[in-house]
Design an enzyme around this catalytic site. Structure first.
Site, PDB file in Angstrom:
ATOM      1  N   GLY A 218     -34.848 132.364  82.026  1.00  0.00           N
ATOM      2  CA  GLY A 218     -34.105 133.668  81.578  1.00  0.00           C
ATOM      3  C   GLY A 218     -34.720 133.709  80.303  1.00  0.00           C
TER       4      GLY A 218
ATOM      5  N   GLY B 171     -33.370 134.764  76.316  1.00  0.00           N
ATOM      6  CA  GLY B 171     -32.352 134.943  75.297  1.00  0.00           C
ATOM      7  C   GLY B 171     -32.971 135.593  73.922  1.00  0.00           C
TER       8      GLY B 171
ATOM      9  N   GLY C 144     -35.802 133.606  72.710  1.00  0.00           N
ATOM     10  CA  GLY C 144     -37.132 133.207  73.127  1.00  0.00           C
ATOM     11  C   GLY C 144     -36.834 133.329  74.704  1.00  0.00           C
TER      12      GLY C 144
ATOM     13  CG  ASP D 262     -24.881 133.397  70.309  1.00  0.00           C
ATOM     14  OD1 ASP D 262     -23.953 134.144  70.599  1.00  0.00           O
ATOM     15  OD2 ASP D 262     -26.180 133.475  70.732  1.00  0.00           O
TER      16      ASP D 262
END
Ligand SMILES: Nc1ncnc2c1ncn2[C@@H]1O[C@H](COP(=O)(O)OP(=O)(O)OP(=O)(O)O)[C@@H](O)[C@H]1O
Length: 574
Positions: free
Chosen positions: A273, A275, A278, A390
């Protein structure tokens, strides 16, 4: 005996020599027919024609066995001179031929020309019976006489064509066969025979052998190179695994080169994936050890600061925090290497909660507890307090046993240097989790309580999922003011599926979630308190005041207080 009479040539480009021709003094007599002797001289093929007083040598340029013709030229390039010498002589067994297209046989006139004007002092001119005689270029020449019978001119004025009638091998040649003297030795008797298989010449061997040999050599070298490369890589891999295991046992992060990272991730093949900071790729340090490699968006500098930060991050060891196993700071390449967690992120399991991935409230409670322990460790367990900034379901991974692992801690600090401020645009995916004070300093100072806020929203999402937060269109309000939670306490339908008994867990998570998302950071509990609340009895929990009472918790009847409108505008603008 036919083996003795193989076809040959005087030079590589010379005409083929076979019956009725033979090479003088080289081929046995029976290979040729009387009068068909050729001589090889300096790769040239020479034919001697009888003439009086001396025989004359011509160069053979070609032999056509089908038409029984031989093409001759003068070695000194002065055919007419030879014509003069030949005059009246017999050229047996050959004869001049007339061109088959020449209906009126030509006469040939011979001229003697001044030697200083012409390289060949004789000029032969062909003139048709009807025809024009001289061309003005020959004015200084003297006509000697009209020559002998018809000379056969080929398209090249320096080449004559001679023909032979006997022996007649036309038929054999036409059938693709060869011709030889009859065994009984009678000169007239000719017989056809199958041509022997052509011997493979050295040139052929060279033509085939050299490329094949070179190809084999290249293949052998390539195979050696591959084997060498394989063992070298294998050796490097073993050394890397060994070093990695040593570091792993010593709780040190391994430093990888970018080439290592490239190899570990099998050329960045399996992308898990992408984000904010990166892309993440799956990799293997060895067959047994799978890792996730986060290739950070390109950075500047020599990497010293990065390595220092990574050094701090590498000291973090907690069962609920993903361990950083290694890093790469090679040129401008930066990467972080973590354990690989096959179950992926918590987001896959809580969104929505009633799908087939639903883990059950008991397990979700454990996961919430694990996350809280991980955050508590980041806030209190390290030398310096680490703020995550986060915390959201994407940044919580689940291991084989669904033990939660917090990832991306420290990245805000690591990447902030490059991004000047916390970029709301960059953090769009997790907008709903950002504490109000991070969006606007009007709400207080950014502190560890900002992580508490994000954790609170994560809890609320765990119980309600996005189903209860309309993030579409004007969703900002709904995300920031999840008024639906209060409906839960009032027993109204909030689209949550639960069995008898689960109710307590849900209400507990909801209560703690609401405490965590208090506007004023001071009113939010610390993570230690959150842990006590999660581990304690839900009956002891008090429901926080309805901070949404006067705000826009439904899209239709919402009235946003002026001070919150300011926040909303600011959040949207960024
Ligand atoms: N250690 C890991 N094991 C397995 N999957 C991982 C690991 N680390 C990251 N991933 C997966 O890689 C993807 C990208 O992760 P990443 O943390 O970079 O982005 P994100 O969390 O989706 O977004 P953001 O960076 O904005 O929080 C996610 O799907 C995540 O589940």
């Amino acid at each position: 005996r036919t083996e003795e009479c193989r076809e040959s040539r005087c030079g590589r480009h010379g005409p083929p020599i076979r019956f009725p021709f033979r090479r003088n003094n080289i081929d046995p007599d029976h290979c040729g027919y009387p009068g068909f002797n050729l001589t090889c001289h300096e790769h040239h093929t020479l034919l001697e024609l009888p003439a009086v007083p001396l025989p004359i040598q011509f160069r053979v340029t070609d032999i056509d066995y089908n038409y029984q013709s031989v093409f001759i030229s003068d070695p000194e390039n002065c055919l007419p001179k030879q014509l003069l010498k030949l005059n009246q002589s017999s050229i047996s067994p050959f004869q001049f031929t007339s061109s088959p297209v020449e209906l009126n046989p030509s006469k040939t006139y011979l001229f003697s020309c001044p030697p200083n004007e012409f390289s060949c002092p004789y000029v032969a001119v062909r003139d048709s019976a009807s025809g024009t005689l001289l061309d003005s270029g020959l004015i200084s020449c003297t006509r000697m006489f009209n020559t002998i019978s018809s000379v056969s001119w080929s398209s090249d004025p320096n080449v004559w064509t001679l023909q032979w009638l006997k022996p007649n091998c036309r038929e054999c040649e036409a059938r693709g066969k060869l011709c030889k003297l009859n065994n009984n030795g009678t000169e007239d008797a000719i017989q056809c025979y199958e041509p022997p298989p052509k011997p493979v010449s050295k040139i052929y061997y060279a033509a085939i052998g050299v490329p094949v040999g070179s190809a084999v050599m290249v293949l052998v070298f390539y195979a050696f190179f591959k084997i060498y490369h394989y063992f070298r890589i294998k050796g490097e891999d073993l050394a890397r695994v060994e070093k990695f295991l040593q570091d792993y046992r010593a709780f040190r992060p391994t430093r990888f080169s970018y080439a290592d990272i490239y190899r570990i991730t099998n050329h960045l093949k399996d992308k898990l994936g992408e984000g904010t900071h990166g892309a993440v790729f799956k990799g293997e340090v060895s067959k047994e050890i799978s890792v996730a490699v986060k290739i950070l968006n390109s950075m500047e500098g020599d990497g010293t600061e990065f390595i220092n930060e990574v050094g701090t991050m590498a000291k973090i060891h907690h069962v609920n925090v993903a361990r950083m196993l290694g890093f790469c700071a090679d040129g401008l390449h930066r990467a972080l290497v973590y354990d690989f967690f096959p179950n992926g992120s918590l987001r896959n399991y809580i969104n929505p909660p009633d799908n087939e991935n639903f883990l059950g409230w008991e397990r979700l409670h454990h996961i919430a507890l694990g996350i809280a322990k991980g955050v508590e460790y980041l806030h209190y367990g390290c030398d310096d307090r680490i703020l995550h900034f986060d915390i959201n379901p994407s940044n919580v991974l689940l291991d084989d046993n669904f033990v939660p692992k917090i990832i991306d801690f420290g990245l805000a600090k690591l990447c902030l240097k490059n991004q000047s401020t916390v970029s709301i645009t960059a953090a769009k995916g997790t907008l709903g989790y950002i504490a109000p004070e991070v969006l606007s300093r009007n709400f207080g100072n950014v502190s560890y309580k900002s992580d508490i806020y994000s954790f609170g929203l994560l809890l609320l999402e765990m119980i309600g999922g996005r189903k209860n937060m309309d993030i579409s269109v004007d969703g900002t309000c709904e995300i920031l003011y999840p008024g639906w939670v209060y409906n839960l306490f009032e027993g109204r339908d909030v689209h949550i599926h639960f069995e008898e008994g689960d109710n307590n867990i849900i209400k507990k998570l909801a209560t703690i979630g609401l405490w965590c998302i208090q506007w004023n950071p001071i009113n939010r509990p610390s993570m230690k308190t959150v842990l006590q609340m999660l581990e304690g009895d839900e009956d002891n929990l008090t429901i926080p005041p309805d901070l949404f009472g006067s705000t826009c918790f439904t899209s239709s009847n919402s009235i946003v207080p002026a001070r919150f409108k300011h926040l909303e505008l600011e959040a949207i603008r960024e």
